[in-house]
Design an enzyme around this catalytic site. Structure first.
Site, mmCIF file in Angstrom:
data_model
loop_
_atom_site.group_PDB
_atom_site.id
_atom_site.type_symbol
_atom_site.label_atom_id
_atom_site.label_comp_id
_atom_site.label_asym_id
_atom_site.label_seq_id
_atom_site.Cartn_x
_atom_site.Cartn_y
_atom_site.Cartn_z
ATOM 1 N N MET A 8 41.947 42.954 42.779
ATOM 2 C CA MET A 8 42.196 44.255 42.285
ATOM 3 C C MET A 8 41.462 45.479 43.170
ATOM 4 O O MET A 8 42.346 45.172 43.662
ATOM 5 C CB MET A 8 40.671 44.354 41.306
ATOM 6 C CG MET A 8 41.358 42.536 40.267
ATOM 7 S SD MET A 8 41.785 44.196 38.795
ATOM 8 C CE MET A 8 40.967 44.788 38.230
ATOM 9 N N CYS A 9 41.051 46.033 43.680
ATOM 10 C CA CYS A 9 40.366 47.313 43.830
ATOM 11 C C CYS A 9 40.876 48.617 43.166
ATOM 12 O O CYS A 9 41.705 48.874 42.657
ATOM 13 C CB CYS A 9 40.921 47.265 45.189
ATOM 14 S SG CYS A 9 39.514 46.355 46.179
ATOM 15 N N GLY A 10 40.294 49.758 43.319
ATOM 16 C CA GLY A 10 40.799 51.005 43.183
ATOM 17 C C GLY A 10 41.108 52.409 44.006
ATOM 18 O O GLY A 10 39.794 52.280 44.726
#
Length: 297
Positions: free
Chosen positions: A1-3
């Site tokens: 994921m990560c943003g």
């Protein structure tokens, strides 16, 4: 994921708000990366070089800096921020100081170096990390941030983004590179060194190497499309600019907004909704394999 979030201000009158805006954007991306977070802020240019150090505690940092001053015979203006400290020094002293830190203070790590850039990162929820370092109180022309969900490695501060391998240069990344180990060996032969096993640090080192060889930021990112295998979205900060690149497949989400006052990046549109004038912004999805660069001189 990560943003990923990023904000590049065209309008200098907004600079006092940079940290507060970036902190809000970072917090919005919590569910994309609750494990750790980090950010880079480009403030006013300092006359001397700034080294941002990270230690296990403020006490350990202060003790290490005192030992460094005693060993080198130098005094350093220091700004403490929780587990990080920003040291100011003549640029020609950087090599001596890095050598001493590696040999005599293995618990203290250099997070970044630059005249304008400071990087802060820690394990924890993004809003908590931003609050620990008072991101909301920081001013500057541009900044980038990252919220991490560690799917391929341990949850550590060392693994948090941004990564910096060059002066006033840093990178955040969402995705995975499949050839980073081979590239790490090649870059090592070219004189670069790495402090983690993270593929993002290798990507940052690749851009540093290309630019040291004379490429512009745009040219370095264009070359990465041929040399880096995998899927990725990069947001890059330099002393004067801000850049975005998605791989040719572009499976990771990304959205941008541009007004006369700023350019903003978010992994999702909701990271941008609190920005001033967003209702009148040009909102678009960055195209695959296209380099976007904005700069202020």
């Amino acid at each position: 994921m990560c943003g990923i979030v990023g904000l590049f201000l065209k309008n200098p009158q907004l600079e006092p708000q940079l940290g507060a805006l970036l902190a809000s954007m970072l917090g919005t991306m919590t569910d994309r990366g609750p494990d750790s977070a980090g950010f880079a802020v480009y403030g006013s240019a300092a006359e001397d070089l700034k080294l941002t150090l990270r230690g296990p505690s403020e006490a350990a940092l202060r003790a290490g800096i005192a030992a460094l001053a005693a060993a080198t015979g130098r005094s350093f203006p220091v700004e403490m921020r929780d587990t990080h400290a920003v040291l100011s020094m003549p640029a020609e002293a950087e090599g001596e100081i890095r050598t001493w830190l590696r040999a005599s203070a293995p618990g203290l790590d250099v997070v970044s170096a630059g005249r304008r850039m400071e990087i802060y990162k820690e394990v924890g929820l993004p809003a908590a990390v931003a609050a620990r370092f008072d991101l909301a109180g920081m001013a500057g022309s541009h900044g980038i941030g990252h919220t991490r969900m560690a799917t391929e490695s341990a949850v550590t501060t060392d693994g948090a983004h941004p990564f910096s391998t060059g002066t006033d240069e840093c990178l955040v990344h969402n995705g995975s590179l499949s050839n980073h180990n081979d590239l790490r060996r090649r870059l090592g032969r070219a004189g670069l060194s790495f402090s983690t096993q993270n593929d993002t640090e290798v990507a940052a080192g690749y851009l540093t190497w290309r630019m040291r060889e004379g490429a512009s930021l745009r040219q370095a990112l264009e070359a990465s499309l041929d040399d880096l295998d995998g899927f990725f979205t990069f947001v890059v900060g330099t002393e004067t600019g801000f850049a975005v690149l998605r791989d040719p497949i572009a499976c990771k989400p990304a959205v941008m907004a541009e007004t006369d006052d700023y350019v903003a990046f978010g992994s999702e549109y909701r990271a941008l909704v609190g920005l001033p004038g967003i209702a009148g912004a040009t909102v678009f999805e960055p195209e695959p394999a296209r380099v976007y660069v904005w700069e202020r001189h």
